[in-house]
Enzyme design. Structure first.
Site, PDB file in Angstrom:
ATOM      1  N   LEU A   1      15.958 -19.795   7.945  1.00  0.00           N
ATOM      2  CA  LEU A   1      16.058 -19.681   9.402  1.00  0.00           C
ATOM      3  C   LEU A   1      14.719 -19.934  10.083  1.00  0.00           C
ATOM      4  CD1 LEU A   1      18.335 -16.513   9.722  1.00  0.00           C
ATOM      5  CD2 LEU A   1      18.999 -18.922   9.808  1.00  0.00           C
TER       6      LEU A   1
ATOM      7  N   GLY B   1       3.383 -17.607   9.213  1.00  0.00           N
ATOM      8  CA  GLY B   1       2.260 -17.001   8.520  1.00  0.00           C
ATOM      9  C   GLY B   1       2.609 -15.739   7.764  1.00  0.00           C
ATOM     10  N   MET B   2       3.552 -14.932   8.282  1.00  0.00           N
ATOM     11  CA  MET B   2       3.890 -13.679   7.603  1.00  0.00           C
ATOM     12  C   MET B   2       4.832 -13.895   6.435  1.00  0.00           C
ATOM     13  SD  MET B   2       4.322 -10.573  10.288  1.00  0.00           S
ATOM     14  CE  MET B   2       4.729  -9.516   8.889  1.00  0.00           C
TER      15      MET B   2
ATOM     16  N   THR C   1       8.918 -15.788   5.306  1.00  0.00           N
ATOM     17  CA  THR C   1      10.069 -16.645   5.586  1.00  0.00           C
ATOM     18  C   THR C   1      11.286 -15.790   5.880  1.00  0.00           C
ATOM     19  OG1 THR C   1       9.171 -18.284   4.056  1.00  0.00           O
ATOM     20  CG2 THR C   1      11.460 -18.553   4.698  1.00  0.00           C
TER      21      THR C   1
ATOM     22  N   ASP D   1       5.327  -8.072  21.435  1.00  0.00           N
ATOM     23  CA  ASP D   1       5.409  -9.525  21.272  1.00  0.00           C
ATOM     24  C   ASP D   1       6.658 -10.052  21.983  1.00  0.00           C
ATOM     25  OD1 ASP D   1       4.483 -11.990  20.469  1.00  0.00           O
ATOM     26  OD2 ASP D   1       5.463 -11.920  18.504  1.00  0.00           O
TER      27      ASP D   1
END
Length: 595
Positions: free
Chosen positions: A18, A22-23, A25, A135
């Site tokens: 999806l 950076g963090m 998947t 965020d």
């Protein structure tokens, strides 16, 4: 390294990627016990070994699991794989998100305010529990089929207001700069009003297809604009909007938190009232008057619980089975006077600083988890494929606004090279450092595919695909790290948007006719055979997976991507041992440059 479909994580069978960033998947995965798909976020191997990020990731699950609201993505469970990778399973939303719908031109004003009104309910719910989102942005506004559900995703960097444990390192900015409040950029303590500022930036984006300070020129300049420049006027970009919306957005994006709306629903109600003053009928969900929201001064004890009356959609729908945007306008709720006291203190405290100081802030950032426009794809956790449902088209008694956001301008041939990504950018998106860009070419490539109509589905800008198409200019470049990672990126200009769309539509038909086909490609005396997958449209990009089957390409996976923007075709193919969605990422990034 992205997991392939069929892989199993803690009993969850991977179905599709999806998003990736950076963090880690995010996957669509089959629930091991129930007949449904969930969204599975898997932290990257490197971050799973980092104590700081492990704490942040675990806290995401623990905090988000305490939230039970119809407008917030539900967290089901979390765990750790045998090799130490952390994961979290969440509600999967089969639909789209507000950012994708805005980019696709499917965001009329009444839809934008309806979405913001639903998100506002989720924000106020979390704020009453002393939790921040931190965020807030359109990519995190997930939209179910026909907008029947609007959910706020990713409380991954939320933090309890009364929590003394600071999981962010000194100097760390956790936000998406395009939507970040001045106090979060300048190091002051933040509260729920920072989320409200971000919601104001988000509404501006939904109404105009631009971020508030996106044209400032670079990250430092954007930060300085958030800190110093007055909020831009939405009517400067979309003159058909009522001028009252400018005043609403200016208050939501006030530099001093004391000058903003003190609850998200107060802001949403004011936005609905502003649209109600338009000469065209653009309405939002009615909002029932509520008791004054709690002030954001830190209480010695948790404030008494109170509940906002819910407002459900009426049965009235726009023509064509479109989302439930009621014809009724918002109630006559009046903005509450701004609080002038609280932990920020003082009357109309000045928040502006110089551009040089803003640049200095950038210099002291230790870890910057940001993205100028889209943020980390792994943070938009539970969204499915982009919905193809059209925007509301009005009803017999309620005409739809006739002014749409401006379409992308035509791109001149000499501007095409500037659309290609740098080798460093490609390296990052393919997770392969040190990729090298080859010489740029300006003519279609030679090569033949059997069957011939599958040439376009196999690779970018081949003669068999583009000769006779009427294109006016072409740029193609390979970016390689032999023998494992290969990418070809190309952009092709046509005389106008209609010609480009006609070419794209022919390719959609050819790709679909070639689905699940075994093809043979010959180029300069060498041949490659491959199995074509089934085309799908993801985030406005036509995508098909390719599986090369010759011995020279054993273990390779490829992803073929094509998009149309204005008069330009974006043409990409990426190959690597685990290509994941890197081709989609590259194609989307190129397409996003065309404004």
């Amino acid at each position: 390294m992205a997991l392939s479909p069929g892989a199993v994580v803690a009993g969850y069978a991977i179905e599709a990627v999806l998003g990736a960033g950076g963090m880690g998947t995010v996957y669509r995965a089959r629930n091991p016990a129930l007949p449904r798909s969930d969204a599975l976020k898997v932290l990257s191997e490197g971050l799973s070994r980092d104590d700081h990020f492990r704490a942040r990731f675990l806290r995401e699950a623990d905090l988000a699991a305490t939230l039970d609201h119809p407008n917030i993505v539900t967290v089901y469970t979390r765990g750790e794989t045998d090799d130490g990778q952390l994961w979290i399973a969440m509600q999967y939303v089969d639909g789209s998100d507000a950012e994708k719908e805005t980019r696709a031109g499917r965001m009329p004003p009444q839809r934008a305010v309806y979405i913001v009104s639903e998100v506002a309910k989720a924000m106020d719910y979390a704020h009453r529990r002393q939790l921040l989102h931190r965020d807030v942005k359109p990519a995190n506004f997930l939209l179910g089929s026909d907008d029947e559900r609007v959910l706020l995703a990713d409380f991954g960097i939320a933090r309890a207001l009364d929590d003394a444990t600071n999981l962010t390192q000194t100097g760390m900015v956790v936000a998406t700069i395009a939507y970040a409040a001045p106090e979060s950029l300048s190091g002051y303590s933040v509260d729920g009003r920072a989320d409200i500022y971000s919601l104001g930036c988000s509404l501006y984006n939904l109404l105009t297809r631009r971020t508030p300070f996106g044209g400032s020129g670079g990250m430092a300049a954007t930060m300085a604009a958030h800190l110093n420049q007055p909020p831009p006027r939405a009517t400067a970009l979309v003159p058909a909007l009522p001028q009252a919306i400018d005043r609403v957005l200016a208050r939501a994006m006030a530099k001093n938190p004391n000058d903003r709306y003190q609850s998200a629903r107060e802001f949403a109600a004011a936005a609905g009232q502003a649209l109600d003053q338009s000469t065209v009928a653009v309405r939002t969900m009615p909002v029932t008057p509520v008791s004054p929201p709690p002030t954001w001064s830190r209480p010695s004890t948790r404030p008494a619980a109170h509940t906002y009356p819910s407002s459900q959609p009426t049965a009235a729908r726009f023509a064509g089975g479109q989302p439930p945007y009621p014809r009724e306008g918002p109630s006559a709720i009046q903005p509450q006077p701004s609080a002038r006291t609280g932990k920020f203190g003082g009357n109309r405290r000045r928040w502006g600083i110089g551009a040089a100081a803003a640049a200095a802030i950038v210099a002291v950032v230790v870890v910057l988890v940001v993205a100028m426009s889209g943020g980390d794809a792994s943070e938009s956790t539970a969204t499915g494929p982009t919905s193809t449902t059209a925007s509301p088209t009005g009803s017999a008694s309620t005409p739809e606004p006739t002014t749409a956001p401006p379409a992308p301008a035509n791109v001149d041939d000499d501007a095409l090279p500037g659309l290609l990504l740098s080798a460093n950018d490609v390296s990052g998106r393919m997770n392969k450092p040190g990729m090298t860009a080859m010489a740029t070419e300006y003519e279609p490539l030679a090569g033949s595919v059997t069957p011939p109509n599958c040439t376009g589905a196999w690779g970018p800008v081949y003669q068999a695909t583009y000769d006779g198409s009427g294109f006016t200019g072409l740029v193609v470049q390979g970016v390689f790290a032999d023998p494992t990672h290969k990418l070809v990126q190309a952009v092709v200009a046509f005389p106008d948007a209609d010609a480009a769309k006609a070419f794209y539509d022919r390719q959609v038909a050819d790709w679909n006719s070639c689905k699940s086909t075994h093809i043979k490609f010959e180029y300069q005396g060498a041949s490659t055979e491959a199995d074509l997958g089934v085309p799908a449209t993801t985030a406005g990009v036509l995508t098909v997976k390719l599986n090369p089957t010759t011995s020279a390409t054993t273990g390779q996976q490829c992803e073929r991507n094509m998009a149309v923007r204005a008069n330009v075709i974006v043409d990409v193919r990426a190959c690597s041992p685990t290509v994941g969605s890197s081709g989609l990422s590259v194609a989307s990034a190129i397409a996003d440059k065309i404004k």
